[in-house]
Design a protein around this motif. Structure first.
Motif, PDB file in Angstrom:
ATOM      1  N   ARG A  29       0.826  -1.219   0.000  1.00 40.12           N
ATOM      2  CA  ARG A  29       0.000   0.000   0.000  1.00 40.12           C
ATOM      3  C   ARG A  29       0.854   1.260   0.000  1.00 40.12           C
ATOM      4  O   ARG A  29       0.402   2.314  -0.446  1.00 40.12           O
ATOM      5  CB  ARG A  29      -0.951   0.003   1.191  1.00 40.12           C
ATOM      6  CG  ARG A  29      -2.051  -1.061   1.025  1.00 40.12           C
ATOM      7  CD  ARG A  29      -3.050  -1.004   2.121  1.00 40.12           C
ATOM      8  NE  ARG A  29      -4.023   0.048   1.806  1.00 40.12           N
ATOM      9  CZ  ARG A  29      -4.950   0.449   2.648  1.00 40.12           C
ATOM     10  NH1 ARG A  29      -5.033  -0.070   3.854  1.00 40.12           N
ATOM     11  NH2 ARG A  29      -5.796   1.389   2.286  1.00 40.12           N
ATOM     12  N   THR A  30       2.111   1.180   0.465  1.00 45.25           N
ATOM     13  CA  THR A  30       2.978   2.360   0.391  1.00 45.25           C
ATOM     14  C   THR A  30       3.464   2.573  -1.038  1.00 45.25           C
ATOM     15  O   THR A  30       3.769   3.699  -1.420  1.00 45.25           O
ATOM     16  CB  THR A  30       4.208   2.249   1.318  1.00 45.25           C
ATOM     17  OG1 THR A  30       5.095   1.230   0.861  1.00 45.25           O
ATOM     18  CG2 THR A  30       3.798   2.010   2.754  1.00 45.25           C
ATOM     19  N   ASP A  32       1.597   1.994  -3.692  1.00 44.86           N
ATOM     20  CA  ASP A  32       0.463   2.660  -4.327  1.00 44.86           C
ATOM     21  C   ASP A  32      -0.577   2.968  -3.249  1.00 44.86           C
ATOM     22  O   ASP A  32      -1.464   2.163  -2.969  1.00 44.86           O
ATOM     23  CB  ASP A  32      -0.158   1.784  -5.419  1.00 44.86           C
ATOM     24  CG  ASP A  32      -1.250   2.507  -6.199  1.00 44.86           C
ATOM     25  OD1 ASP A  32      -1.776   3.536  -5.704  1.00 44.86           O
ATOM     26  OD2 ASP A  32      -1.580   2.052  -7.287  1.00 44.86           O
ATOM     27  N   PRO A  33      -0.450   4.138  -2.609  1.00 42.10           N
ATOM     28  CA  PRO A  33      -1.327   4.493  -1.493  1.00 42.10           C
ATOM     29  C   PRO A  33      -2.817   4.585  -1.857  1.00 42.10           C
ATOM     30  O   PRO A  33      -3.662   4.582  -0.962  1.00 42.10           O
ATOM     31  CB  PRO A  33      -0.808   5.864  -1.038  1.00 42.10           C
ATOM     32  CG  PRO A  33       0.586   5.934  -1.555  1.00 42.10           C
ATOM     33  CD  PRO A  33       0.594   5.139  -2.824  1.00 42.10           C
ATOM     34  N   GLU A  34      -3.134   4.637  -3.148  1.00 43.50           N
ATOM     35  CA  GLU A  34      -4.538   4.718  -3.539  1.00 43.50           C
ATOM     36  C   GLU A  34      -5.236   3.357  -3.538  1.00 43.50           C
ATOM     37  O   GLU A  34      -6.453   3.289  -3.686  1.00 43.50           O
ATOM     38  CB  GLU A  34      -4.656   5.367  -4.931  1.00 43.50           C
ATOM     39  CG  GLU A  34      -4.222   6.819  -4.924  1.00 43.50           C
ATOM     40  CD  GLU A  34      -4.295   7.456  -6.299  1.00 43.50           C
ATOM     41  OE1 GLU A  34      -4.849   6.846  -7.224  1.00 43.50           O
ATOM     42  OE2 GLU A  34      -3.777   8.578  -6.433  1.00 43.50           O
ATOM     43  N   LEU A  35      -4.475   2.295  -3.358  1.00 38.56           N
ATOM     44  CA  LEU A  35      -5.086   0.963  -3.314  1.00 38.56           C
ATOM     45  C   LEU A  35      -5.984   0.832  -2.087  1.00 38.56           C
ATOM     46  O   LEU A  35      -5.614   1.243  -0.981  1.00 38.56           O
ATOM     47  CB  LEU A  35      -4.014  -0.125  -3.224  1.00 38.56           C
ATOM     48  CG  LEU A  35      -3.256  -0.494  -4.478  1.00 38.56           C
ATOM     49  CD1 LEU A  35      -2.148  -1.490  -4.137  1.00 38.56           C
ATOM     50  CD2 LEU A  35      -4.193  -1.083  -5.523  1.00 38.56           C
ATOM     51  N   GLU A  36      -7.149   0.262  -2.299  1.00 41.08           N
ATOM     52  CA  GLU A  36      -8.000  -0.108  -1.167  1.00 41.08           C
ATOM     53  C   GLU A  36      -7.334  -1.303  -0.491  1.00 41.08           C
ATOM     54  O   GLU A  36      -6.536  -2.025  -1.098  1.00 41.08           O
ATOM     55  CB  GLU A  36      -9.397  -0.487  -1.654  1.00 41.08           C
ATOM     56  CG  GLU A  36     -10.147   0.648  -2.326  1.00 41.08           C
ATOM     57  CD  GLU A  36     -10.514   1.762  -1.356  1.00 41.08           C
ATOM     58  OE1 GLU A  36     -10.733   1.478  -0.159  1.00 41.08           O
ATOM     59  OE2 GLU A  36     -10.581   2.924  -1.809  1.00 41.08           O
ATOM     60  N   HIS A  37      -7.695  -1.545   0.767  1.00 41.20           N
ATOM     61  CA  HIS A  37      -7.058  -2.626   1.509  1.00 41.20           C
ATOM     62  C   HIS A  37      -7.271  -3.978   0.816  1.00 41.20           C
ATOM     63  O   HIS A  37      -6.338  -4.772   0.690  1.00 41.20           O
ATOM     64  CB  HIS A  37      -7.572  -2.666   2.945  1.00 41.20           C
ATOM     65  CG  HIS A  37      -6.725  -3.496   3.849  1.00 41.20           C
ATOM     66  ND1 HIS A  37      -5.501  -3.083   4.319  1.00 41.20           N
ATOM     67  CD2 HIS A  37      -6.920  -4.732   4.351  1.00 41.20           C
ATOM     68  CE1 HIS A  37      -4.975  -4.028   5.067  1.00 41.20           C
ATOM     69  NE2 HIS A  37      -5.823  -5.044   5.113  1.00 41.20           N
ATOM     70  N   GLN A  39      -7.766  -4.525  -2.314  1.00 48.90           N
ATOM     71  CA  GLN A  39      -6.973  -4.544  -3.541  1.00 48.90           C
ATOM     72  C   GLN A  39      -5.511  -4.857  -3.233  1.00 48.90           C
ATOM     73  O   GLN A  39      -4.852  -5.597  -3.968  1.00 48.90           O
ATOM     74  CB  GLN A  39      -7.073  -3.196  -4.266  1.00 48.90           C
ATOM     75  CG  GLN A  39      -8.455  -2.902  -4.801  1.00 48.90           C
ATOM     76  CD  GLN A  39      -8.587  -1.470  -5.279  1.00 48.90           C
ATOM     77  OE1 GLN A  39      -8.019  -0.551  -4.709  1.00 48.90           O
ATOM     78  NE2 GLN A  39      -9.373  -1.283  -6.348  1.00 48.90           N
TER      79      GLN A  39
END
Length: 78
Positions: A29-30, A32-37, A39
């Motif tokens: 997630r770091t 791509d911070p826009e990823l939902e959990h 995802q």
């Protein structure tokens, strides 16, 4: 059907694996911070499925697995 008893060592090892998997999901997630959990979890599963190829292409990583495995086996004998 009788349930087989799971040793406490296996329970602790699974707990460690789950903890490290969660840390890796958070790392993803770091990237791509826009990823939902959810995802990030799916992406992590995809990355894990590719790991055997990554290791096959990097003999140094396979050697590292063997080193760590040897260390773990030595600890069990003491």
């Amino acid at each position: 059907m009788a349930k087989s008893k799971i040793s406490s060592k296996v329970v602790r090892a699974r707990g460690l694996a789950i903890y490290e998997l969660d840390r890796f999901i958070n790392y993803v997630r770091t990237v791509d911070p826009e990823l939902e959990h959810d995802q990030a979890i799916v992406l992590t599963a995809y990355l894990l499925s590719d790991l055997p190829k990554v290791f096959q292409q990097n003999p140094t990583l396979v050697d590292r697995i063997k080193e760590i495995a040897a260390t773990l086996k030595l600890k069990n004998h003491h």
